[in-house]
Design an enzyme around this catalytic site. Structure first.
Site, short mmCIF file in Angstrom:
data_model
loop_
_atom_site.label_atom_id
_atom_site.label_comp_id
_atom_site.label_asym_id
_atom_site.label_seq_id
_atom_site.Cartn_x
_atom_site.Cartn_y
_atom_site.Cartn_z
N HIS A 1 0.85 -1.19 0.00
CA HIS A 1 0.00 0.00 0.00
C HIS A 1 0.89 1.24 0.00
CE1 HIS A 1 -3.91 -1.96 1.76
NE2 HIS A 1 -3.48 -2.54 0.66
N TYR B 1 -9.34 5.64 6.85
CA TYR B 1 -9.51 6.08 8.23
C TYR B 1 -10.56 7.19 8.21
CZ TYR B 1 -5.28 3.55 9.64
OH TYR B 1 -4.35 2.56 9.92
N PRO C 1 -4.43 0.30 18.24
CA PRO C 1 -4.09 -0.11 16.89
C PRO C 1 -4.22 0.98 15.83
CG PRO C 1 -6.26 -0.90 17.47
CD PRO C 1 -5.70 -0.29 18.71
N LYS D 1 1.23 0.35 15.01
CA LYS D 1 2.59 0.33 15.52
C LYS D 1 2.96 -0.93 16.29
CE LYS D 1 3.51 3.02 13.41
NZ LYS D 1 4.57 3.23 12.43
N TYR E 1 3.79 6.65 10.04
CA TYR E 1 3.01 5.47 9.67
C TYR E 1 3.88 4.44 8.96
CZ TYR E 1 -1.30 2.98 8.35
OH TYR E 1 -2.31 2.05 8.23
#
Length: 398
Positions: free
Chosen positions: A79, A208, A300, A304, A392
């Site tokens: 991704h 998200y 979550p 991480k 991220y």
């Protein structure tokens, strides 16, 4: 049956055969350092426990460059970004453009499968289904771990170093006297209602979503199975929700003027996942060293958890290798401080993402609009996007 334990001598004893423990065992073995891994669960239970899995670029390189397996590249999904969705509008963050990195969608249980296979391939000593585990004499020069194997034989392992990679409910963290550790902890006033569904992907990358109804994460597992979450009360009863209610709740949290519609299918798993953050300080007591969830947990939202565990292991394995190669304990003595630098950066990022994307029950109009301002600041600023993308995809290991 003989009740006296059989004595085994090794260099490093590892408690916990999840990804952190197996990766540590693998790295140490590559450096010629003998080790034994013990695990209370059986192989099949760990393999079939469904866990999310977003791997940072550095974690992927650890798997591939150290000879574990390349399945993450052939079976995982690369991704190059995520969608940050609020006010019903999606804002794509292009990680490759922003920081030149990607992440891989690859479930944690598949990471375990690869690591367990690599240890078996290389003749590693990994013992599943043990009971009555203990760690003792941690401040001595010969720390020990005791256990009973699946055949009922009692063992006592004498080592130079014990690594605690046995998760948040394990024994190793609790072996550090309460007077000698600080338990840094917060709980969050919300949880995630998670589902696994037989359906095609709803989007090519993770979404998200923040809405007036609460947070939602539209994630994936593979071409046929998807994982999705929505914010809920920690006391929510997953069994009380019908499939129709779940899909309707998820859909209203991603609704927008673009008409985005989720791909629906039969739901075969429902869970409620409470949120908390925890850090044990220090990550070391005598010759016991904690890595992964045994020393810290994160919500979550920032993806991480597994990545932090592997980062810990990289630091710890280098310290152990230095000890045996040079006789110096400098890197061992500095392990906790060095690992905690990354841990606290990840805690900050995870807390920030969680706070920015979720709604609190007592949230008023000011707080709601402030959060939207924060989301808009990230989405419309290249610098804001770069911070999120850097955190991220993962800070450099080293």
């Amino acid at each position: 049956m003989n009740t006296e334990p059989q004595i085994i001598t090794t260099q490093v004893g590892i408690v916990g055969a999840g990804p952190a423990g197996l990766m540590l065992s693998h790295l140490l073995a590559r450096a010629g350092i003998a080790n034994i891994v013990i695990e209370t669960r059986d192989h099949g239970t760990i393999q079939t426990t469904q866990r999310a899995g977003i791997l940072e670029a550095g974690s992927v390189r650890m798997l591939t460059d150290t000879g574990v397996d390349g399945r993450v590249l052939t079976h995982g999904q690369r991704h190059d970004g995520i969608d940050l969705r609020f006010n019903g509008v999606s804002h794509r963050l292009n990680f490759q453009d922003l920081v030149g990195e990607s992440v891989w969608l690859y479930p944690q249980n598949e990471v375990f499968v690869d690591l367990a296979a690599a240890r078996k391939r290389d003749g590693g000593d990994v013992r599943f289904s043990v009971t009555d585990t203990e760690v003792l004499d941690l401040e001595s020069g010969v720390p020990k771990m005791r256990f009973t194997d699946s055949g009922g034989q009692r063992f006592e392992v004498h080592a130079d170093i014990i690594a605690g990679t046995d998760g948040s409910r394990g024994i190793c963290k609790r072996a550090i006297p309460a007077t000698e550790r600080t338990d840094n902890f917060i709980s969050y006033p919300f949880a995630w209602f998670g589902i696994l569904t037989e359906a095609p992907p709803s989007a090519p990358e993770l979404i998200y979503a923040n809405s007036v109804h609460g947070f939602a994460l539209i994630s994936q597992r593979n071409e046929h199975v998807q994982r999705m979450y929505f914010q809920c009360d920690p006391e929510e009863d997953a069994g009380a929700w019908t499939e129709q209610q779940i899909w309707d709740e998820l859909q209203k949290r991603v609704d927008g003027p673009d008409g985005f519609t989720l791909q629906r299918g039969p739901i075969f798993e429902k869970t409620v996942l409470p949120f908390r953050s925890y850090v044990c300080e220090p990550l070391r007591h005598g010759n016991l060293f904690l890595a992964g969830d045994s020393g810290h947990t994160v919500p979550p939202t920032g993806a991480k958890g597994l990545n932090l565990a592997l980062a810990d292991v990289k630091v710890l394995s280098a310290a152990v290798e230095s000890f045996y190669g040079t006789g110096s304990r400098d890197l061992l003595d500095g392990y906790s401080d060095k690992a905690l630098e990354r841990v606290w950066k990840a805690q900050n990022f995870s807390y920030w993402m969680t706070s920015m994307l979720h709604n609190r029950k007592d949230q008023n109009s000011f707080e709601r609009k402030r959060i939207l301002g924060e989301l808009n600041s990230v989405a419309t600023s290249r610098y804001g996007q770069q911070y999120l993308a850097e955190a991220y995809t993962g800070w450099p290991h080293g």
